[in-house]
Write an enzyme that holds these catalytic residues in place. Sequence first.
Site, short mmCIF file in Angstrom:
data_model
loop_
_atom_site.label_atom_id
_atom_site.label_comp_id
_atom_site.label_asym_id
_atom_site.label_seq_id
_atom_site.Cartn_x
_atom_site.Cartn_y
_atom_site.Cartn_z
CE LYS A 50 -8.41 -2.24 4.51
NZ LYS A 50 -8.42 -3.46 3.82
CD1 TRP A 57 -2.28 -2.27 1.40
CD2 TRP A 57 -3.06 -0.95 -0.24
NE1 TRP A 57 -3.31 -2.93 0.77
CE2 TRP A 57 -3.81 -2.16 -0.23
CE3 TRP A 57 -3.37 0.01 -1.19
CZ2 TRP A 57 -4.85 -2.40 -1.13
CZ3 TRP A 57 -4.42 -0.22 -2.09
CH2 TRP A 57 -5.14 -1.43 -2.05
CG ASP A 108 -3.18 4.11 3.96
OD1 ASP A 108 -4.20 3.96 4.66
OD2 ASP A 108 -2.99 3.49 2.90
#
Lengths: 364, 364
Positions: free
Chosen positions: A200, A106, A176
């Site tokens: 999530k 990511w 992030d």
Amino acid sequence: MQPNTDNVFNFSAGPAGLPKAVMEQAQAEFVNWNTLGTSVMEISHRSKSFIKVAEEAEQDLRDLLNVPSNYKVLFCQGGARAQFAAVPMNLLGSNTKATYIDAGYWAESAIIEGRKYCEIDAFDAKTTLDGKTAVLDAKEWVIDKDAAYVHFCPNETIDGIEINDLPVTDKPIVADMSSTILSREIDVSKYGVIYAGAQKNIGPAGICIAIVRDDLLDLASDVLPSFMNYKVLAEKESMFNTPPTFAWYLSGLVFKWLKAKGGVKAIEQINREKAALLYDYIDSSSFYKNGVHPNNRSLMNVPFQLDKPELDGEFLKQAEQRGLAALKGHRAVGGMRASIYNAMPIEGVRALVQLMEEFEQQYA
Amino acid sequence: MQPNTDNVFNFSAGPAGLPKAVMEQAQAEFVNWNTLGTSVMEISHRSKSFIKVAEEAEQDLRDLLNVPSNYKVLFCQGGARAQFAAVPMNLLGSNTKATYIDAGYWAESAIIEGRKYCEIDAFDAKTTLDGKTAVLDAKEWVIDKDAAYVHFCPNETIDGIEINDLPVTDKPIVADMSSTILSREIDVSKYGVIYAGAQKNIGPAGICIAIVRDDLLDLASDVLPSFMNYKVLAEKESMFNTPPTFAWYLSGLVFKWLKAKGGVKAIEQINREKAALLYDYIDSSSFYKNGVHPNNRSLMNVPFQLDKPELDGEFLKQAEQRGLAALKGHRAVGGMRASIYNAMPIEGVRALVQLMEEFEQQYA
């Protein structure tokens, strides 16, 4: 044996399982919310009823993370990938450089998108320690002196890597936190921007939280789409455009659920117990392995491989039969991945370890 | 008298009421969808189960609108306001100009955002006909010969104005159909891009449809965020980033509901009956008025004013008591607004007209 669907433990990496109590409440009031005779998703975002939902969600999140008053909490659309563009477009100002710490999939994805907007000095922070994947100590990270900000991804959902350090810098730190937010205590005042896709630890896919320090609100690029502009969102209380109201409402229910559980400190303790159960079992076995060094093992996403990959299919089949869902690993890593976000009760992890033990006895 | 919440007719302009049958189905399968033991919002967007939902929704929408095969159907995030930026950033290419037809609030909002990206030649198409607001005949619209495209908004939700013409041009026509899509038959092949926020005739807020002709996919600006790039979305089947899966699923249920009702042609006929009931009653009365010329009255959004605005509060109170919700007009127009999207049954419009009659008898 028929799959068990009565009591499913859902290990999906995202969109992930939500707390059962939240889902049951949302179902009960689905077509008649707040005695209005309609769903919460069928009313104006500008109605008093919805504004109360929106404000409570924000306040509950502020309470949970102890967000200082000089930070705005924004409810955005587009997920973390939208933030990969929003961050440079909001923060660069007249600067042309940024440093990105790279420790996984990511972080790399954020770098690829960020390079459309600025010169990115990407620092590869991955290393090997005792034959396992690890992340260099933050003191060793090289940060460009002209960087407008330093971006990193504290939890890599796919790689199962967690970074517990913070960049050592006076630049604004941008994180992030999609797969780590609300899983452990953090000090928001150390960050410039924290962002997190909801799917999530927050709510359903389709909403993304950004927590932005006030002094970073005036640097936006002229070509930044207004609905992604932190200042516009702050001034319009995240209602410049029609927000995803149902996702916002459901996120608010999750925040209330978490507060009732004792908040982030309490859930962190449970999360540490859950992760320890799983990693300890993996380490005690020669049948399963996890390639990440204990320093950097994710609390939320536990990838593991079978010693005999040809048994992956059989393992997944037996898992499904026991109601242990979505354990298949990401295609980039293979094997299995157990995502054990806040909503996963410790009983789910116990059931997984039990399967792993029995499977090992059967096939080792 | 207590407000009626057992059988509410919801006139919200958006987020708007969804078909009752759809909401009841979604509630019934909310925590155990497709016998998975989880919600549809708790599974991976890349799972076979969800991909089936996604593909069926796209196919059903294609069937409903008879979308030609040289058009992509994209499920986007950010709502129509995101498209206000996405359209110029996707379509300008090396061009620097576009023509926007202006006939109301939303067309104007698109112009304001669009001016960040190009020189906009805004053509004011509003006029007055028989003392009422109307839109100039499309033959009179002036379109810049260098425009990359022509943008218009066929239904103005706030103003209650509908445009039944199409721009007369060989440029790509771009239409913001947020509050008109699926309400009446259209010929998709006449357009370059059609986009529509979901929260009126499609599903919940947080998802936006874009229908894009193939030859327009290669013109994107270098600074367009990837998650808004039509080509990227097309190549990744609208899953470049995690899509708002629950909103996508619910939109799919609405498409199936509409197909079962006989499709767009059938619903258009009902919509015309609903609108005629309301406009005919307004025109027959001197107590209520609508300021839009019959040529351009919206099928979906019917603003009306009371002859005695001091009675607005009392009217709204009596409406609430009868379960006629969300009739308050937009602050820019005042008075009332009845949004009568596809999900509003004709019984709701009859109940509103009955209230209007009785209220008029009481107060005229």
